[in-house]
Design an enzyme around this catalytic site. Structure first.
Site, short mmCIF file in Angstrom:
data_model
loop_
_atom_site.label_atom_id
_atom_site.label_comp_id
_atom_site.label_asym_id
_atom_site.label_seq_id
_atom_site.Cartn_x
_atom_site.Cartn_y
_atom_site.Cartn_z
N LEU A 152 0.86 -1.18 0.00
CA LEU A 152 0.00 0.00 0.00
C LEU A 152 0.90 1.23 0.00
O LEU A 152 1.97 1.22 0.61
CB LEU A 152 -0.90 0.03 1.25
CG LEU A 152 -2.03 -1.00 1.33
CD1 LEU A 152 -2.78 -0.87 2.65
CD2 LEU A 152 -2.99 -0.85 0.16
N ASP A 153 0.46 2.28 -0.68
CA ASP A 153 1.23 3.53 -0.69
C ASP A 153 1.39 4.06 0.72
O ASP A 153 0.58 3.77 1.62
CB ASP A 153 0.53 4.58 -1.55
CG ASP A 153 0.58 4.24 -3.04
OD1 ASP A 153 1.39 3.37 -3.43
OD2 ASP A 153 -0.20 4.85 -3.81
N ARG A 154 2.39 4.89 0.91
CA ARG A 154 2.68 5.46 2.23
C ARG A 154 1.45 6.19 2.79
O ARG A 154 1.17 6.10 4.00
CB ARG A 154 3.86 6.43 2.11
CG ARG A 154 4.21 7.17 3.39
CD ARG A 154 5.45 8.04 3.21
NE ARG A 154 5.73 8.83 4.38
CZ ARG A 154 5.27 10.06 4.59
NH1 ARG A 154 4.49 10.64 3.67
NH2 ARG A 154 5.56 10.72 5.69
N HIS A 159 -0.26 1.99 -7.98
CA HIS A 159 -1.06 3.22 -7.96
C HIS A 159 -2.35 3.09 -8.77
O HIS A 159 -2.92 4.10 -9.20
CB HIS A 159 -0.26 4.42 -8.49
CG HIS A 159 1.04 4.66 -7.81
ND1 HIS A 159 1.19 4.62 -6.44
CD2 HIS A 159 2.28 4.93 -8.32
CE1 HIS A 159 2.45 4.88 -6.12
NE2 HIS A 159 3.13 5.05 -7.24
#
Length: 233
Positions: free
Chosen positions: A75-77, A179
């Site tokens: 998962l993105d930050r 993304h």
């Protein structure tokens, strides 16, 4: 072993009652494979080690008990929500394999309010661009939400209730392009403000607060495996 130096080959060891040290470090047999669900907090990196000391998911997990834990996907930050970890590498590979079409459900807070025509583009499969490359997304499930589901509290995610000029979209995809959700929603003109993954396969965050984790039960792990076999290859 048990305070005595062993110089012979073929010594039998009882892993429950015997203590074995190698170069002064206790040797521990890792238990059966485990699967853990974490509600990843905002600002935390999906990596098991960060060389510059930034907070990463490994800081939140029982790595001392399960040193071979590894994240299943990323998962993105700035994305919160459920992410799975396991000591079972084969299970992780199966859950991520494109042919398995494992469902990943997100709640996205976006700028503006998408129309049904916008959502239909996502349902039909939209073309997204990543740098110089393009990707034709598979059809997704998309729904405009009037309010957050009861199972998701804003304080347990990065979502902001009442933020002017935004709305909430539930989006379920079956791929794992980097993304992807942000690019899909950006492609219909509604950039993501905040993103929370509410479900991975059959597993949700449940009552987990940001940064909390729980061990999956045997039934939950069986549920994950059953969803794999249902798709086949």
């Amino acid at each position: 072993m048990n305070g005595a130096v062993v110089t012979e080959m073929g010594i039998q060891v009882d892993p429950i009652h015997d203590e074995v040290l190698f170069d002064g470090t206790r040797v521990v047999l890792e238990p059966d494979n485990v699967v853990i669900a974490l509600n990843k907090p905002d600002g935390c990196y999906t990596t098991m080690r960060d060389q510059v000391g930034r907070e990463c998911v490994a800081d939140l997990l029982p790595m001392g008990d399960y040193p071979s834990l590894y994240h299943i996907g990323r998962l993105d930050r700035d994305t919160t929500g459920v992410i799975l970890f396991s000591t079972d590498g084969s299970l992780g590979n199966e859950l991520l394999h494109p042919s398995r079409h494992v469902a990943k459900e997100y709640i996205a807070q976006v700028k503006g309010t998408p129309t049904q025509k916008d959502l239909d583009k996502l349902r039909q499969g939209i073309l997204i661009r990543r740098g110089e490359n393009t990707h034709q997304c598979a059809p997704a499930e998309a729904e405009l939400l009037k309010k957050l589901p009861r199972s998701i509290r804003a304080e347990d995610s990065c979502l902001e209730v009442g933020l002017p000029g935004t709305s909430f979209v539930r989006l379920t995809i079956h791929e794992g392009v980097k993304h992807q959700v942000k690019l899909m929603l950006g492609a219909i003109g509604h950039p993501v403000v905040h993103l929370h993954r509410s479900r991975f396969g059959t597993v949700s965050c449940g009552a987990l607060k940001q940064g909390e984790w729980r061990m999956l039960s045997a039934d939950e792990v069986d549920g994950l495996r059953s969803s794999l076999s249902a798709d086949g290859r």
